[in-house]
Design a protein around this motif. Structure first.
Motif, PDB file in Angstrom:
ATOM      1  N   ASN A   1       0.863  -1.168   0.000  1.00  0.00           N
ATOM      2  CA  ASN A   1       0.000   0.000   0.000  1.00  0.00           C
ATOM      3  C   ASN A   1       0.901   1.221   0.000  1.00  0.00           C
ATOM      4  O   ASN A   1       1.599   1.481   0.987  1.00  0.00           O
ATOM      5  N   PRO A   2       0.943   1.987  -1.099  1.00  0.00           N
ATOM      6  CA  PRO A   2       1.844   3.146  -1.174  1.00  0.00           C
ATOM      7  C   PRO A   2       1.651   4.133  -0.034  1.00  0.00           C
ATOM      8  O   PRO A   2       2.590   4.850   0.325  1.00  0.00           O
ATOM      9  N   ASN A   3       0.449   4.153   0.562  1.00  0.00           N
ATOM     10  CA  ASN A   3       0.181   5.089   1.660  1.00  0.00           C
ATOM     11  C   ASN A   3       0.807   4.657   2.979  1.00  0.00           C
ATOM     12  O   ASN A   3       0.824   5.428   3.937  1.00  0.00           O
ATOM     13  N   ASP A   4       1.310   3.417   3.032  1.00  0.00           N
ATOM     14  CA  ASP A   4       1.878   2.895   4.268  1.00  0.00           C
ATOM     15  C   ASP A   4       3.365   3.155   4.399  1.00  0.00           C
ATOM     16  O   ASP A   4       3.985   2.763   5.394  1.00  0.00           O
ATOM     17  N   SER A   5       3.978   3.790   3.402  1.00  0.00           N
ATOM     18  CA  SER A   5       5.421   4.015   3.440  1.00  0.00           C
ATOM     19  C   SER A   5       5.745   5.423   2.962  1.00  0.00           C
ATOM     20  O   SER A   5       5.072   5.961   2.076  1.00  0.00           O
ATOM     21  N   GLU A   6       6.775   6.009   3.559  1.00  0.00           N
ATOM     22  CA  GLU A   6       7.230   7.321   3.114  1.00  0.00           C
ATOM     23  C   GLU A   6       8.149   7.211   1.903  1.00  0.00           C
ATOM     24  O   GLU A   6       8.407   8.205   1.230  1.00  0.00           O
ATOM     25  N   ARG A   7       8.606   6.002   1.624  1.00  0.00           N
ATOM     26  CA  ARG A   7       9.470   5.791   0.465  1.00  0.00           C
ATOM     27  C   ARG A   7       8.638   5.612  -0.800  1.00  0.00           C
ATOM     28  O   ARG A   7       7.505   5.146  -0.740  1.00  0.00           O
ATOM     29  N   PRO A   8       9.178   5.943  -1.967  1.00  0.00           N
ATOM     30  CA  PRO A   8       8.475   5.672  -3.220  1.00  0.00           C
ATOM     31  C   PRO A   8       8.171   4.182  -3.345  1.00  0.00           C
ATOM     32  O   PRO A   8       8.968   3.337  -2.912  1.00  0.00           O
ATOM     33  N   VAL A   9       7.036   3.864  -3.935  1.00  0.00           N
ATOM     34  CA  VAL A   9       6.606   2.472  -4.008  1.00  0.00           C
ATOM     35  C   VAL A   9       7.607   1.608  -4.762  1.00  0.00           C
ATOM     36  O   VAL A   9       7.810   0.431  -4.435  1.00  0.00           O
ATOM     37  N   GLU A  10       8.291   2.196  -5.763  1.00  0.00           N
ATOM     38  CA  GLU A  10       9.257   1.395  -6.505  1.00  0.00           C
ATOM     39  C   GLU A  10      10.423   0.949  -5.624  1.00  0.00           C
ATOM     40  O   GLU A  10      10.967  -0.136  -5.802  1.00  0.00           O
ATOM     41  N   GLU A  11      10.792   1.784  -4.658  1.00  0.00           N
ATOM     42  CA  GLU A  11      11.866   1.392  -3.741  1.00  0.00           C
ATOM     43  C   GLU A  11      11.426   0.258  -2.830  1.00  0.00           C
ATOM     44  O   GLU A  11      12.213  -0.646  -2.508  1.00  0.00           O
ATOM     45  N   VAL A  12      10.180   0.298  -2.397  1.00  0.00           N
ATOM     46  CA  VAL A  12       9.648  -0.792  -1.567  1.00  0.00           C
ATOM     47  C   VAL A  12       9.664  -2.105  -2.345  1.00  0.00           C
ATOM     48  O   VAL A  12      10.063  -3.155  -1.830  1.00  0.00           O
ATOM     49  N   ILE A  13       9.251  -2.052  -3.614  1.00  0.00           N
ATOM     50  CA  ILE A  13       9.221  -3.257  -4.444  1.00  0.00           C
ATOM     51  C   ILE A  13      10.634  -3.751  -4.738  1.00  0.00           C
ATOM     52  O   ILE A  13      10.908  -4.959  -4.721  1.00  0.00           O
ATOM     53  N   GLN A  14      11.544  -2.828  -4.994  1.00  0.00           N
ATOM     54  CA  GLN A  14      12.928  -3.227  -5.242  1.00  0.00           C
ATOM     55  C   GLN A  14      13.509  -3.982  -4.053  1.00  0.00           C
ATOM     56  O   GLN A  14      14.228  -4.973  -4.213  1.00  0.00           O
ATOM     57  N   GLN A  15      13.153  -3.526  -2.855  1.00  0.00           N
ATOM     58  CA  GLN A  15      13.638  -4.209  -1.660  1.00  0.00           C
ATOM     59  C   GLN A  15      12.986  -5.587  -1.515  1.00  0.00           C
ATOM     60  O   GLN A  15      13.655  -6.572  -1.171  1.00  0.00           O
TER      61      GLN A  15
END
Length: 354
Positions: free
Chosen positions: A251-265
Motif C-alpha cells: 500500500n503506497p500510503n503505508d510508506s514514506e518511500r516511493p513504491v518502486e523502492e519498496v518493491i525493489q527491496q
C-alpha cells in the motif's frame, strides 16, 4: 438461454426495449424506452443477456470531447444471444451465443494479418464514432431522436454491431461468467500470456487491483510466477487478491518511500515484470522503475486524457528495461473462443473433482 418465440419473430422489425441513456456529459444514466433498428448488411443484432461496467466506460462518460455525441448508450463488457443478422453475414445465425468486443478484426488488413498487433485498421477502437461503420448512422433512437452508440452500447437490452466485432462462443459457457472475457479478464490474462510471454519463476508487480489486475495475477500464477506483488491503496482488495495468487501486497500510503523502492527491496533489486492496470501516468513510471535491469513493463490502463505524458530516463532504457502497451491483452478476436474453451475445461475439471 435461447431466444423466446416472441424474440424469434422480431427479425427485420424495429425492437422497442429499455436502455440506460446518457443525455449529457457526466449526467447520471436514465432508463428509457428506446427503439433499435434491424441490422444492416454486415451487422448483427443481439439481445444482451449480461453486461458490466468497465472503468473505460467511466472515462467516456466524463469526456468533454463527446459533447456532440449525446444522448448516447455506453457499455461494452457483455455477453448475449444473436437475435438476427444482416445481409451477407454468414458466420453468425439466430441463437448463437456471442461476446461483443470493443475492437474488431476484419482479418484482411495489414494489421490483422500481422502477428505483431491486434489492432484492426478497418475496425479500430473508437469511442468517439457514435455510429455504425457501414453508413455512418445510428441504429438507436428515442421518440424519433438519434441515440448515439459507444463501443458495443451494451447498456441496452438489444444492440447492433458489425459482425467483425463479435465472437461466437460455446453455448455451454455461462454467460454471466464469460462476459468478463469480452474485456477485463482477457486483458489481464493476455497481458501475461500474449504480450509479456512471461517465463516460469518470474517475479511480478501488479499496479491496481481491479478485474484487470486480478486477472494479471491469475495469469501470472498459471504461468508459474515465483512472486506476485499487488499494489493498491485500498487494503480491502488484498484479502481477495490472495485468491488470485498474490504473495505480497504494498500500500503506497503505508510508506514514506516511493513504491518502486519498496518493491525493489521486496524483490531483490526489482521485479522481472510489472503491469500498470489503472491508467495513471505516475503509476506507469513507478511500475517501470520497479523493474530490475532487463525487466519489462506492460501498460494496460487507459488514461482519461489522450495527451497524458510520463517521464522515463534514457539510462533506465540502456539498462535493458522495456515498456510496452497493449489493448485487450494483445488478443485478436479469433483467439477468444479458445480462451472460453480453456475456461470451460477448468469448470469441467472442477465439477469432476467435486
Amino acid at each position: 438461454m435461447a431466444l423466446s418465440p416472441e424474440e424469434a419473430s422480431t427479425v427485420g422489425k424495429v425492437i422497442s426495449c429499455k436502455a440506460a441513456v446518457i443525455w449529457a456529459v457526466g449526467e447520471a444514466p436514465v432508463i428509457e424506452q428506446i427503439e433499435v433498428a434491424p441490422p444492416e448488411a454486415g451487422e448483427v443484432r443481439i439481445r444482451i443477456a449480461y453486461t458490466s461496467i468497465c472503468h473505460s466506460d467511466l472515462h467516456v462518460w466524463k469526456n468533454q470531447n463527446t459533447k456532440g455525441l449525446h444522448p448516447r448508450i455506453l457499455g461494452h463488457e457483455a455477453a448475449g444471444i444473436v437475435e438476427s443478422v444482416g445481409e451477407g453475414v454468414t458466420d453468425f445465425q439466430q441463437g448463437d451465443h456471442v461476446l461483443p468486443i470493443f475492437m474488431g478484426e476484419c482479418k484482411l488488413c495489414a494489421f490483422c494479418t500481422s502477428p505483431k498487433t491486434n489492432i484492426c485498421s478497418n475496425f479500430p477502437v473508437n469511442p468517439m464514432r457514435g455510429t455504425r461503420v457501414i453508413d455512418g448512422k445510428s441504429r438507436f433512437s428515442i421518440k424519433g431522436q438519434t441515440l448515439y452508440s459507444c463501443y458495443g452500447s451494451t447498456f441496452s437490452q438489444y444492440t447492433v454491431l458489425e459482425h467483425q466485432s463479435l465472437v461466437k462462443i460455446n453455448p455451454a459457457a455461462e454467460l454471466d461468467k464469460v462476459l468478463l472475457l469480452s474485456c477485463g479478464a482477457s486483458s489481464g490474462l493476455g497481458a501475461v500470456w500474449k504480450t509479456a510471454k512471461m517465463e516460469p519463476k518470474s517475479s511480478v508487480a501488479v499496479f491496481g487491483l481491479g478485474t484487470v489486475g486480478y486477472s494479471v495475477a491469475e495469469g501470472a500464477r498459471v504461468a508459474g510466477a515465483s512472486r506476485i506483488i499487488g499494489v493498491d491503496i485500498n487494503p480491502s482488495k488484498f484479502e481477495l487478491g490472495k485468491l488470485s495468487g498474490f504473495t505480497d501486497f504494498v500500500n503506497p500510503n503505508d510508506s514514506e518511500r516511493p513504491v518502486e523502492e519498496v518493491i525493489q527491496q521486496l524483490a531483490n533489486g526489482g521485479v522481472d515484470y510489472s503491469f500498470e492496470c489503472v491508467g495513471n501516468t505516475k503509476l506507469m513510471e513507478s511500475a517501470f522503475n520497479s523493474c530490475k535491469p532487463g525487466g519489462s513493463t506492460i501498460v494496460l490502463g487507459v488514461t482519461a486524457s489522450r495527451v497524458a505524458k510520463m517521464e522515463l530516463t534514457p539510462s533506465s532504457l540502456l539498462a535493458g528495461r522495456s515498456i510496452v502497451g497493449c489493448l485487450y491483452g494483445g488478443w485478436k478476436l479469433s483467439d477468444i473462443p479458445d480462451l472460453v474453451e480453456r475456461y470451460q475445461r477448468k469448470v469441467r475439471s472442477s465439477s469432476h473433482n467435486n
